[in-house]
Design a protein around this motif. Sequence first.
Motif, PDB file in Angstrom:
ATOM      1  N   PHE B  35       0.838  -1.192   0.000  1.00 27.36           N
ATOM      2  CA  PHE B  35       0.000   0.000   0.000  1.00 27.36           C
ATOM      3  C   PHE B  35       0.877   1.247   0.000  1.00 27.36           C
ATOM      4  CE2 PHE B  35      -4.054  -1.966   1.344  1.00 27.36           C
ATOM      5  CZ  PHE B  35      -3.590  -3.201   1.743  1.00 27.36           C
ATOM      6  N   TYR B  37       0.306   5.337   1.226  1.00 30.43           N
ATOM      7  CA  TYR B  37      -0.527   6.353   1.847  1.00 30.43           C
ATOM      8  C   TYR B  37       0.172   7.705   1.729  1.00 30.43           C
ATOM      9  CZ  TYR B  37      -3.617   2.942   4.112  1.00 30.43           C
ATOM     10  OH  TYR B  37      -4.530   1.951   4.368  1.00 30.43           O
ATOM     11  N   PHE B  91       3.993   7.240   2.673  1.00 29.52           N
ATOM     12  CA  PHE B  91       4.359   6.030   3.384  1.00 29.52           C
ATOM     13  C   PHE B  91       4.022   4.792   2.555  1.00 29.52           C
ATOM     14  CE2 PHE B  91       5.567   7.584   7.484  1.00 29.52           C
ATOM     15  CZ  PHE B  91       4.868   8.774   7.655  1.00 29.52           C
ATOM     16  N   ILE B  95       0.896  -5.543   4.199  1.00 28.69           N
ATOM     17  CA  ILE B  95       0.078  -6.411   5.025  1.00 28.69           C
ATOM     18  C   ILE B  95       0.348  -7.841   4.585  1.00 28.69           C
ATOM     19  CG2 ILE B  95      -1.957  -6.389   3.518  1.00 28.69           C
ATOM     20  CD1 ILE B  95      -3.571  -6.146   6.189  1.00 28.69           C
ATOM     21  N   TYR B  98      -1.973 -11.612   3.052  1.00 32.22           N
ATOM     22  CA  TYR B  98      -2.836 -10.622   2.435  1.00 32.22           C
ATOM     23  C   TYR B  98      -4.269 -11.101   2.341  1.00 32.22           C
ATOM     24  CZ  TYR B  98      -4.667  -7.686  -1.316  1.00 32.22           C
ATOM     25  OH  TYR B  98      -5.409  -6.855  -2.066  1.00 32.22           O
ATOM     26  N   GLY B  99      -5.159 -10.204   2.664  1.00 34.34           N
ATOM     27  CA  GLY B  99      -6.559 -10.444   2.357  1.00 34.34           C
ATOM     28  C   GLY B  99      -7.370 -11.073   3.460  1.00 34.34           C
ATOM     29  N   GLY B 100      -6.764 -11.366   4.587  1.00 29.15           N
ATOM     30  CA  GLY B 100      -7.531 -11.963   5.665  1.00 29.15           C
ATOM     31  C   GLY B 100      -8.332 -10.928   6.426  1.00 29.15           C
ATOM     32  N   ALA B 101      -9.028 -11.359   7.426  1.00 22.88           N
ATOM     33  CA  ALA B 101      -9.913 -10.463   8.173  1.00 22.88           C
ATOM     34  C   ALA B 101      -9.244  -9.879   9.406  1.00 22.88           C
ATOM     35  CB  ALA B 101     -11.182 -11.206   8.581  1.00 22.88           C
ATOM     36  N   THR B 102      -8.103 -10.389   9.793  1.00 19.59           N
ATOM     37  CA  THR B 102      -7.497  -9.935  11.050  1.00 19.59           C
ATOM     38  C   THR B 102      -6.023  -9.616  10.867  1.00 19.59           C
ATOM     39  OG1 THR B 102      -7.050 -12.216  11.689  1.00 19.59           O
ATOM     40  CG2 THR B 102      -9.115 -11.257  12.457  1.00 19.59           C
ATOM     41  N   ASN B 103      -5.686  -8.926   9.809  1.00 22.36           N
ATOM     42  CA  ASN B 103      -4.278  -8.632   9.565  1.00 22.36           C
ATOM     43  C   ASN B 103      -3.935  -7.211   9.966  1.00 22.36           C
ATOM     44  OD1 ASN B 103      -3.817 -11.173   8.316  1.00 22.36           O
ATOM     45  ND2 ASN B 103      -4.918 -10.390   6.554  1.00 22.36           N
ATOM     46  N   LYS B 104      -2.655  -6.962  10.170  1.00 18.89           N
ATOM     47  CA  LYS B 104      -2.223  -5.618  10.525  1.00 18.89           C
ATOM     48  C   LYS B 104      -1.190  -5.127   9.530  1.00 18.89           C
ATOM     49  CE  LYS B 104       0.617  -7.765  14.055  1.00 18.89           C
ATOM     50  NZ  LYS B 104       2.006  -7.487  14.168  1.00 18.89           N
ATOM     51  N   LEU B 105      -1.114  -3.831   9.435  1.00 14.15           N
ATOM     52  CA  LEU B 105      -0.252  -3.175   8.458  1.00 14.15           C
ATOM     53  C   LEU B 105       1.040  -2.727   9.122  1.00 14.15           C
ATOM     54  CD1 LEU B 105      -1.370  -2.743   5.599  1.00 14.15           C
ATOM     55  CD2 LEU B 105      -1.809  -0.381   6.196  1.00 14.15           C
ATOM     56  N   ILE B 106       2.163  -2.914   8.439  1.00 19.08           N
ATOM     57  CA  ILE B 106       3.413  -2.322   8.911  1.00 19.08           C
ATOM     58  C   ILE B 106       3.857  -1.268   7.917  1.00 19.08           C
ATOM     59  CG2 ILE B 106       4.142  -4.335  10.237  1.00 19.08           C
ATOM     60  CD1 ILE B 106       6.049  -4.991   7.924  1.00 19.08           C
ATOM     61  N   PHE B 107       4.461  -0.199   8.422  1.00 22.33           N
ATOM     62  CA  PHE B 107       4.781   0.970   7.619  1.00 22.33           C
ATOM     63  C   PHE B 107       6.280   1.194   7.513  1.00 22.33           C
ATOM     64  CE2 PHE B 107       0.762   3.184   6.885  1.00 22.33           C
ATOM     65  CZ  PHE B 107      -0.076   2.495   7.740  1.00 22.33           C
ATOM     66  N   GLY B 108       6.677   1.850   6.427  1.00 25.43           N
ATOM     67  CA  GLY B 108       8.039   2.347   6.308  1.00 25.43           C
ATOM     68  C   GLY B 108       8.176   3.682   7.029  1.00 25.43           C
TER      69      GLY B 108
END
Lengths: 114, 117
Positions: B35, B37, B91, B95, B98-108
């Motif tokens: 992603f 942002y 940024f 994730i 990918y594509g699940g219902a309970t995932n979290k995102l990590i950022f640069g």
Amino acid sequence: DVKVTQSSRYLVKRTGEKVFLECVQDMDHENMFWYRQDPGLGLRLIYFSYDVKMKEKGDIPEGYSVSREKKERFSLILESASTNQTSMYLCATEAGEAGANVLTFGAGSRLTVL
Amino acid sequence: AQKITQTQPGMFVQEKEAVTLDCTYDTSDQSYGLFWYKQPSSGEMIFLIYQGSYDEQNATEGRYSLNFQKARKSANLVISASQLGDSAMYFCAMITPYGGATNKLIFGTGTLLAVQP
């Protein structure tokens, strides 16, 4: 339109104070997240919640706790604020359905601890 | 461990020119999502574009395109015809799985883009 509201844009607190940061969403999203943003470090995940009364630690949970008593509200709590918790705090939500997992963010809360 | 790396702390670009913001990632998962942002000075985070690891075509959204090179583990953002309003922090995030219902995102760590008139 999707809306994530953080109650305070700017806060100034003293060391040792208890601080509440509130986040409210009107989208019926399952998942909610608290990130902190610091220059040169990007966004780091503090805590997240996939359901009411459920919480999971993120990458930097020390010094923080959270509360999710209702689906639409996710609170970040600093039990005893310290100067190294001076930061921008971002709340985000996500639908929790299989798919693109796009986060919707609030406008942020900039906390200064003196 | 999953990681996102953005090596450009800041960049300048002339108005109407194209600009590429670099992003490399590290994951051992086969299924992941990438992603971008945008964060203007006002502070809100705005979703721009995403790419799934199994997507064969590079993602595009208006003036934004994602140059996805899986073998190199890179996911660079290309902004065509830069505008003054593109000045912001950008940024890259991942994730996984990918594509699940309970995932979290990590950022640069982000790249600050300044568009010059």
